[in-house]
Design a protein around this motif. Sequence first.
Motif: not given
Length: 187
Positions: A129-138, A167-168
């Motif tokens: 889920i952290i990875s998804l936050g990274v992808i979305a932010e990038l 996610l945050t």
Amino acid sequence: MSSIEIRLSGSGGQGLILAGIILAEAAILDGKNSVQSQSYGPEARGGSSKAEIIISDEYITYPKVLKPDVLLTLAPSAYLCYKNDMKENGIIIIDESIIPNDEDAQKVVRLPIIKTAQEVIGRAFVANIISLGVIAELTNVVTKESLERAVLNRVPPGTEEINKRALTEGYNLVKMRCSEIWQKQMI
């Protein structure tokens, strides 16, 4: 954006198949076309795994990722296997604890994804889920609102708050790293 190809790769048990499903669902919630596919080794945990997602504003004519725009990898073997498949200007997101510096890679973003899951959130299982936050932010490939909604649709009951925090933390990792790079460039 007309189309973006994303490959999430790592070891079985890291939740990357679920992450791929969530990312594809978030794209659909944003009104885009999306397709997700997956593969994993014969071992349920510890074997290699990958999830591939194509997100497009247009009709998707082929459901498999050929040349990823984005590669996320949480395992050394996955990085070595997929790093050469990238599009020319693709972004490789790697967990800094397990992947050595690679000067040959075109655009590598090294982040402490697994460490953040373990030490900040206190649960290794939220690295996906952290990875998804990274992808979305990038990439801004999906909106944060749709991504959060898709996460909450898919995570087990009782884990909603910890997954929202994860996610945050993914968003924050990118913001901090980009801020550090910007500060270094100003010196």
